[in-house]
Design a protein around this motif. Structure first.
Motif, PDB file in Angstrom:
ATOM      1  N   ILE A  58      16.509  33.381  -7.741  1.00  0.00           N
ATOM      2  CA  ILE A  58      15.294  33.983  -8.300  1.00  0.00           C
ATOM      3  C   ILE A  58      15.727  35.201  -9.100  1.00  0.00           C
ATOM      4  O   ILE A  58      16.244  36.176  -8.533  1.00  0.00           O
ATOM      5  CB  ILE A  58      14.293  34.406  -7.207  1.00  0.00           C
ATOM      6  N   PHE A 167      14.990  29.863 -10.548  1.00  0.00           N
ATOM      7  CA  PHE A 167      13.599  30.259 -10.715  1.00  0.00           C
ATOM      8  C   PHE A 167      13.514  31.693 -11.223  1.00  0.00           C
ATOM      9  O   PHE A 167      14.483  32.463 -11.147  1.00  0.00           O
ATOM     10  CB  PHE A 167      12.847  30.170  -9.383  1.00  0.00           C
ATOM     11  N   SER A 171       7.193  32.606 -11.785  1.00  0.00           N
ATOM     12  CA  SER A 171       6.936  31.203 -11.458  1.00  0.00           C
ATOM     13  C   SER A 171       6.927  30.976  -9.947  1.00  0.00           C
ATOM     14  O   SER A 171       6.117  30.196  -9.433  1.00  0.00           O
ATOM     15  CB  SER A 171       7.973  30.306 -12.129  1.00  0.00           C
ATOM     16  N   VAL A 172       7.827  31.659  -9.218  1.00  0.00           N
ATOM     17  CA  VAL A 172       7.841  31.520  -7.764  1.00  0.00           C
ATOM     18  C   VAL A 172       6.566  32.093  -7.165  1.00  0.00           C
ATOM     19  O   VAL A 172       5.978  31.508  -6.239  1.00  0.00           O
ATOM     20  CB  VAL A 172       9.092  32.197  -7.165  1.00  0.00           C
ATOM     21  N   THR A 175       3.821  29.619  -7.345  1.00  0.00           N
ATOM     22  CA  THR A 175       3.885  28.539  -6.353  1.00  0.00           C
ATOM     23  C   THR A 175       3.352  29.014  -5.002  1.00  0.00           C
ATOM     24  O   THR A 175       2.692  28.247  -4.288  1.00  0.00           O
ATOM     25  CB  THR A 175       5.316  28.011  -6.186  1.00  0.00           C
ATOM     26  N   HIS A 182       8.610  26.306  -3.067  1.00  0.00           N
ATOM     27  CA  HIS A 182       9.800  25.483  -2.872  1.00  0.00           C
ATOM     28  C   HIS A 182      10.239  25.593  -1.401  1.00  0.00           C
ATOM     29  O   HIS A 182      10.226  26.684  -0.823  1.00  0.00           O
ATOM     30  CB  HIS A 182      10.920  25.964  -3.799  1.00  0.00           C
TER      31      HIS A 182
END
Length: 468
Positions: A58, A167, A171-172, A175, A182
């Motif tokens: 990340i 990532f 974006s993480v 989610t 993820h």
């Protein structure tokens, strides 16, 4: 605080003047570069094969110098955290030309139009970077933790790893917000807050000041401020846990290098309490400074002023090297525990040496002579590098602010007074997002005022306002 953007409207604006001003040189000496290129094919040696663990990274969007890869899992009794760190010890020969050059540089210098890397990109963006889909040598920290997030066992070893995905924070975060993170990081939503709660119990101090960022939009530069996403904070707790574990290993062995920061003195805490009272912000007597600051709404002008005032609590940071006896100050007030840097060796010099200490101690070995000889040199090398990096960052921001505000001299803006002096204050303007000096006598901290732009000079990257 929402994202705020302002464009310069020009595509040919570079930061070469700042590189020249601070003597930043991107090119590496031929002998250092040759060493780096030779090291790419160096045998990795005997190390554990952890390629079956689905690590992920990340980082900011577009990053290629990937220092860390992460994997968490929830167990019946708590958590297991695997944290893989780029293994620069494999690629840099002690006493060689590359070692000498990276000691001179100290750390990667970040500028909006291109970085000045600590290591040649053949390593930092290639063979040493934990890029997705390729096997890489790494130093892996494995933490077995209780259901409260407290490590009960720590292991550090050299290994082979393979990141399965790259990532970015935004974006993480999306989610997690969508309820579909993820699997490799899903446990962060539980583990991160547990670690943050432990930090507040220790008395850790975190300042939520607005962070200015510079981004390219294709035809110019833009200034952006963003709130810190939860994923940022959770991910940072993994790095802090690792730094604390490394410090514990060093202290037990009475050898290593710590990142230290003295506890705030009573006068600084008393001053912050007076500021809170003057701004009408309640501060219960039994609440630590860290817990008080963590409870503030970062979007309010009162909080901005108090965060700025609280920087006085975090003064005197440095590095303390030792071998044979423990230094007098071993803690970092911001972390509220002993702490050291081991998680960013691609971008920061000291991390490679600190990691080698931990590996040697964990293996029951004496520190090699080259490492013992290097330790006392690192505090001054890193001190000079940290100072330069801070100046480069501030100069880059000042440069873009001057570009953005060119042609607007004489206009008025709404600002929040963050810190006030006898004849000058520091103010924050939300649109465009600018931190700047403002002339004015005893301006009211934490209040909104109107200011007039009196200077915006791209040649000197200087911006000044005057209170209306």
């Amino acid at each position: 605080m929402a994202s705020l953007v302002i464009r310069t409207g020009r595509a040919d604006l570079s930061f070469d003047g700042i590189r020249t001003e601070f003597g930043l040189r991107a090119a590496f000496p031929p002998d250092a570069l040759a060493e780096a290129e030779e090291a790419v094919s160096r045998p990795v040696g005997d190390r554990a094969d952890l390629t079956s663990i689905p690590f992920v990274t990340i980082d900011p969007p577009g990053a290629k110098d990937l220092d860390q890869a992460l994997h968490l899992e929830r167990t019946a009794s708590g958590f297991v955290v695997h944290y893989a760190i780029a293994d620069l010890g494999l690629f840099v020969t002690p006493g060689g030309a590359l070692d000498a050059e990276v000691r001179r540089r100290g750390q990667t210098m970040y500028l909006p139009d291109g970085n000045v890397p600590l290591h040649p990109t053949v390593l930092s963006e290639g063979a040493a970077s934990l890029l997705p889909g390729v096997v890489r040598p790494a130093v892996v920290w494995t933490f077995t933790c209780s259901s409260e997030g407290v490590p009960t066992a720590v292991e550090v070893r050299r290994a082979l790893v393979r990141s399965t995905a790259q990532f970015d924070y935004e974006s993480v975060q999306k989610t997690f917000d969508a309820g579909d993170p993820h699997p490799s990081v899903a446990a962060l939503a539980e583990f991160g807050p547990l670690r943050r709660a432990l930090a507040l119990e220790r008395g850790a101090i975190e300042l939520q000041l607005p962070e200015q960022e510079i981004e390219s939009d294709g035809d110019g530069w833009k200034l952006v401020t963003r709130p810190r996403a939860s994923v940022d904070s959770w991910n940072a707790e993994i790095s802090l846990m690792t730094g604390m574990a490394a410090a514990s290993i060093m202290l037990e062995a009475r050898a290593g290098i710590l990142r230290t920061l003295p506890d705030p003195d009573d006068a600084a805490v008393g001053s912050l309490r007076k500021s809170a009272a003057a701004l009408g912000v309640p501060w219960p007597a039994d609440l630590s400074p860290g817990a008080f600051l963590a409870g503030l709404d970062a979007s309010t002008p009162e909080a901005l002023a108090l965060f700025t005032d609280a920087t006085r609590l975090l003064r005197g940071a440095g590095y303390s090297a030792f071998n044979g006896s423990v230094p007098e100050v071993v803690t970092h007030a911001g972390v509220a525990a002993p702490y050291t840097h081991v998680t960013a060796p691609l971008r920061r010099l000291v991390d490679r040496f600190a990691t080698e200490v931990c590996l040697a101690v964990s293996a029951g070995q004496e520190l090699p002579s080259w490492l013992a000889e290097a330790l006392p040199l690192l505090p001054s090398l890193m001190g000079a590098s940290d100072s330069l990096a801070s100046k480069v960052e501030r100069a880059s921001l000042d440069q873009v602010e001057a570009w953005v505000l060119t042609g607007r001299v004489g206009q008025e803006f709404e600002a929040v007074v963050m810190r006030s002096g006898d004849n000058e204050a520091e103010v924050f303007i939300a649109s465009p997002p600018v931190l700047a000096k403002c002339a004015g006598s005893h301006l009211p901290e934490g209040e909104r005022i109107h200011v007039r732009l009196t200077e915006a000079d791209p040649a000197t990257h200087r911006v000044r306002f005057t209170a209306v």
